[in-house]
Design a protein around this motif. Sequence first.
Motif, PDB file in Angstrom:
ATOM      1  N   ARG A   1      11.599  -5.536  -7.071  1.00  0.00           N
ATOM      2  CA  ARG A   1      12.007  -4.141  -7.275  1.00  0.00           C
ATOM      3  C   ARG A   1      13.504  -3.896  -7.080  1.00  0.00           C
ATOM      4  NH1 ARG A   1       6.958  -4.547  -5.271  1.00  0.00           N
ATOM      5  NH2 ARG A   1       5.375  -3.063  -6.006  1.00  0.00           N
ATOM      6  N   LEU A   2      14.224  -4.871  -6.539  1.00  0.00           N
ATOM      7  CA  LEU A   2      15.645  -4.668  -6.279  1.00  0.00           C
ATOM      8  C   LEU A   2      16.378  -4.278  -7.559  1.00  0.00           C
ATOM      9  CD1 LEU A   2      16.762  -7.522  -3.846  1.00  0.00           C
ATOM     10  CD2 LEU A   2      16.759  -5.065  -3.401  1.00  0.00           C
ATOM     11  N   GLY A   3      17.204  -3.254  -7.449  1.00  0.00           N
ATOM     12  CA  GLY A   3      17.921  -2.732  -8.602  1.00  0.00           C
ATOM     13  C   GLY A   3      18.256  -1.284  -8.368  1.00  0.00           C
ATOM     14  N   PRO A   4      18.505  -0.511  -9.423  1.00  0.00           N
ATOM     15  CA  PRO A   4      18.901   0.893  -9.255  1.00  0.00           C
ATOM     16  C   PRO A   4      17.879   1.741  -8.506  1.00  0.00           C
ATOM     17  CG  PRO A   4      19.350   0.144 -11.487  1.00  0.00           C
ATOM     18  CD  PRO A   4      18.565  -0.942 -10.829  1.00  0.00           C
ATOM     19  N   GLY A   5      16.604   1.362  -8.558  1.00  0.00           N
ATOM     20  CA  GLY A   5      15.574   2.157  -7.897  1.00  0.00           C
ATOM     21  C   GLY A   5      15.242   1.709  -6.486  1.00  0.00           C
ATOM     22  N   TRP A   6      15.973   0.722  -5.969  1.00  0.00           N
ATOM     23  CA  TRP A   6      15.678   0.224  -4.618  1.00  0.00           C
ATOM     24  C   TRP A   6      16.990  -0.082  -3.902  1.00  0.00           C
ATOM     25  CZ3 TRP A   6      10.638  -0.981  -2.649  1.00  0.00           C
ATOM     26  CH2 TRP A   6      10.649  -1.516  -1.359  1.00  0.00           C
ATOM     27  N   VAL A   7      17.246   0.585  -2.804  1.00  0.00           N
ATOM     28  CA  VAL A   7      18.431   0.350  -1.978  1.00  0.00           C
ATOM     29  C   VAL A   7      17.975  -0.381  -0.730  1.00  0.00           C
ATOM     30  CG1 VAL A   7      20.338   1.404  -0.715  1.00  0.00           C
ATOM     31  CG2 VAL A   7      19.519   2.450  -2.846  1.00  0.00           C
ATOM     32  N   GLN A   8      18.443  -1.612  -0.558  1.00  0.00           N
ATOM     33  CA  GLN A   8      18.023  -2.442   0.565  1.00  0.00           C
ATOM     34  C   GLN A   8      19.118  -2.525   1.620  1.00  0.00           C
ATOM     35  OE1 GLN A   8      14.916  -3.867   1.129  1.00  0.00           O
ATOM     36  NE2 GLN A   8      15.880  -4.010   3.144  1.00  0.00           N
ATOM     37  N   LEU A   9      18.790  -2.113   2.847  1.00  0.00           N
ATOM     38  CA  LEU A   9      19.724  -2.227   3.954  1.00  0.00           C
ATOM     39  C   LEU A   9      19.369  -3.438   4.819  1.00  0.00           C
ATOM     40  CD1 LEU A   9      20.109   1.513   5.022  1.00  0.00           C
ATOM     41  CD2 LEU A   9      21.300   0.233   3.231  1.00  0.00           C
ATOM     42  N   VAL A  10      20.336  -3.919   5.562  1.00  0.00           N
ATOM     43  CA  VAL A  10      20.147  -5.080   6.413  1.00  0.00           C
ATOM     44  C   VAL A  10      19.739  -4.641   7.809  1.00  0.00           C
ATOM     45  CG1 VAL A  10      22.601  -5.180   7.079  1.00  0.00           C
ATOM     46  CG2 VAL A  10      21.199  -7.257   7.184  1.00  0.00           C
ATOM     47  N   GLY A  11      18.767  -5.327   8.375  1.00  0.00           N
ATOM     48  CA  GLY A  11      18.389  -5.114   9.768  1.00  0.00           C
ATOM     49  C   GLY A  11      18.839  -6.286  10.618  1.00  0.00           C
ATOM     50  N   ASN A  12      18.695  -6.164  11.915  1.00  0.00           N
ATOM     51  CA  ASN A  12      19.106  -7.273  12.778  1.00  0.00           C
ATOM     52  C   ASN A  12      18.252  -8.518  12.543  1.00  0.00           C
ATOM     53  OD1 ASN A  12      17.002  -5.678  14.101  1.00  0.00           O
ATOM     54  ND2 ASN A  12      17.316  -6.968  15.908  1.00  0.00           N
ATOM     55  N   HIS A  13      17.023  -8.341  12.061  1.00  0.00           N
ATOM     56  CA  HIS A  13      16.188  -9.515  11.812  1.00  0.00           C
ATOM     57  C   HIS A  13      16.611 -10.259  10.552  1.00  0.00           C
ATOM     58  CE1 HIS A  13      12.964  -9.636  14.902  1.00  0.00           C
ATOM     59  NE2 HIS A  13      13.457  -8.427  15.141  1.00  0.00           N
ATOM     60  N   GLN A  19       0.832  -1.206   0.000  1.00  0.00           N
ATOM     61  CA  GLN A  19       0.000   0.000   0.000  1.00  0.00           C
ATOM     62  C   GLN A  19       0.864   1.253   0.000  1.00  0.00           C
ATOM     63  OE1 GLN A  19      -3.517   0.241  -0.214  1.00  0.00           O
ATOM     64  NE2 GLN A  19      -2.790   2.302  -0.736  1.00  0.00           N
ATOM     65  N   ALA A  20       1.928   1.250   0.779  1.00  0.00           N
ATOM     66  CA  ALA A  20       2.830   2.404   0.806  1.00  0.00           C
ATOM     67  C   ALA A  20       3.431   2.647  -0.575  1.00  0.00           C
ATOM     68  CB  ALA A  20       3.935   2.192   1.836  1.00  0.00           C
ATOM     69  N   LEU A  21       3.815   1.577  -1.271  1.00  0.00           N
ATOM     70  CA  LEU A  21       4.393   1.731  -2.597  1.00  0.00           C
ATOM     71  C   LEU A  21       3.357   2.237  -3.600  1.00  0.00           C
ATOM     72  CD1 LEU A  21       6.607  -1.475  -2.693  1.00  0.00           C
ATOM     73  CD2 LEU A  21       7.370   0.888  -2.367  1.00  0.00           C
ATOM     74  N   ARG A  22       2.131   1.787  -3.490  1.00  0.00           N
ATOM     75  CA  ARG A  22       1.078   2.322  -4.364  1.00  0.00           C
ATOM     76  C   ARG A  22       0.872   3.801  -4.120  1.00  0.00           C
ATOM     77  NH1 ARG A  22      -1.407  -2.861  -3.440  1.00  0.00           N
ATOM     78  NH2 ARG A  22      -2.530  -2.044  -1.632  1.00  0.00           N
ATOM     79  N   ASP A  23       0.865   4.198  -2.853  1.00  0.00           N
ATOM     80  CA  ASP A  23       0.664   5.603  -2.522  1.00  0.00           C
ATOM     81  C   ASP A  23       1.820   6.472  -3.016  1.00  0.00           C
ATOM     82  OD1 ASP A  23      -1.681   4.899  -1.251  1.00  0.00           O
ATOM     83  OD2 ASP A  23      -0.836   4.973   0.778  1.00  0.00           O
ATOM     84  N   LEU A  24       3.033   5.941  -2.988  1.00  0.00           N
ATOM     85  CA  LEU A  24       4.193   6.705  -3.450  1.00  0.00           C
ATOM     86  C   LEU A  24       4.173   6.894  -4.954  1.00  0.00           C
ATOM     87  CD1 LEU A  24       6.984   5.062  -1.264  1.00  0.00           C
ATOM     88  CD2 LEU A  24       6.279   7.466  -1.152  1.00  0.00           C
ATOM     89  N   GLY A  25       3.687   5.913  -5.690  1.00  0.00           N
ATOM     90  CA  GLY A  25       3.660   6.002  -7.140  1.00  0.00           C
ATOM     91  C   GLY A  25       5.020   5.737  -7.757  1.00  0.00           C
ATOM     92  N   PRO A  26       5.115   5.864  -9.073  1.00  0.00           N
ATOM     93  CA  PRO A  26       6.365   5.560  -9.778  1.00  0.00           C
ATOM     94  C   PRO A  26       7.348   6.724  -9.742  1.00  0.00           C
ATOM     95  CG  PRO A  26       4.690   6.194 -11.348  1.00  0.00           C
ATOM     96  CD  PRO A  26       4.011   6.209  -9.999  1.00  0.00           C
ATOM     97  N   GLY A  27       8.521   6.470 -10.283  1.00  0.00           N
ATOM     98  CA  GLY A  27       9.479   7.541 -10.511  1.00  0.00           C
ATOM     99  C   GLY A  27      10.226   8.006  -9.285  1.00  0.00           C
ATOM    100  N   LEU A  28      10.632   7.087  -8.433  1.00  0.00           N
ATOM    101  CA  LEU A  28      11.393   7.470  -7.254  1.00  0.00           C
ATOM    102  C   LEU A  28      12.359   6.356  -6.886  1.00  0.00           C
ATOM    103  CD1 LEU A  28       9.307   7.164  -3.970  1.00  0.00           C
ATOM    104  CD2 LEU A  28       8.803   5.909  -6.036  1.00  0.00           C
ATOM    105  N   VAL A  29      13.295   6.690  -6.006  1.00  0.00           N
ATOM    106  CA  VAL A  29      14.220   5.711  -5.452  1.00  0.00           C
ATOM    107  C   VAL A  29      13.777   5.407  -4.031  1.00  0.00           C
ATOM    108  CG1 VAL A  29      16.611   5.255  -4.776  1.00  0.00           C
ATOM    109  CG2 VAL A  29      16.130   6.546  -6.865  1.00  0.00           C
ATOM    110  N   VAL A  30      13.718   4.139  -3.665  1.00  0.00           N
ATOM    111  CA  VAL A  30      13.352   3.712  -2.316  1.00  0.00           C
ATOM    112  C   VAL A  30      14.600   3.234  -1.590  1.00  0.00           C
ATOM    113  CG1 VAL A  30      12.087   1.986  -0.959  1.00  0.00           C
ATOM    114  CG2 VAL A  30      10.986   3.088  -2.922  1.00  0.00           C
ATOM    115  N   VAL A  31      14.764   3.689  -0.349  1.00  0.00           N
ATOM    116  CA  VAL A  31      15.762   3.128   0.558  1.00  0.00           C
ATOM    117  C   VAL A  31      14.993   2.503   1.716  1.00  0.00           C
ATOM    118  CG1 VAL A  31      17.802   3.526   1.975  1.00  0.00           C
ATOM    119  CG2 VAL A  31      17.394   4.960  -0.040  1.00  0.00           C
TER     120      VAL A  31
END
Length: 259
Positions: free
Chosen positions: A53-65, A19-31
Amino acid sequence: MARIAVIGDVGGHADQLRQALRDLGPGLVVVQVGDLVDRGPDSLGVLDAVGERLGPGWVQLVGNHEAQYLPGREVFWPDPLPPRGVETVCAWWADGRMQVAAAITAGGDEFLLTHAGLTLAAWQRLGEPATAAEAADLLNERPDLIWRMGAHGRDPETGPLWAESGAALHEPWMRYGGIVPFGQIHGHSSIVHFADQRWTCDGRTRQRATVDWQARHVRVRVGGRVFVGVDPGHGRAGAGAWRPLVFDDAVVHAAPARA
């Protein structure tokens, strides 16, 4: 310059993420700052949604989980991921699609992004990097300090996957006599309890904090910089209302995936 959205801990709530991604819409970078999995009802669904979505438009960080499922780590969650989820997390870590840190420049301000925040002690162990981008690069080389759990979450020696807001993260930086080099954005924990709008800290941290209760963002002024907490505190049930942190004109610095 780009539109950048920072998404806090998802914690197994795939519907909340979609839902958050739908609300944000296209054309952005997600961290996304880590803790994609556990607690909520659909950790595999979260991993599937991110994997698309992983790729240039999505930066994934690691959490403790996520970190608990990596080779050589000890699983602490009582209801662990099924093997397919563990394989996914380990593959992202192995090829660099999942990183420890990123950096953002927005409105002339620099922010380091990690799961739980870079404590003063951890910054000093890194050699006191002067910029958020330098700190992110050093953390993405995966030094031993990223695994430090400390004696407890409030231990100021804790690493950037485990540090608790307040005592471990904010207070040592507030006591620091030098220049705070950059702001920070983190998830993992908060100095407030959003469900009943209750503070869980006092003293200088509370005096220097402001809260957006609807977005579930906490800003703390630290030595002329701002530390922003974006963990919405979904828990097992999911937050009733929350929003990603959005920068309309920003630049993101992140380590590239390895070939």
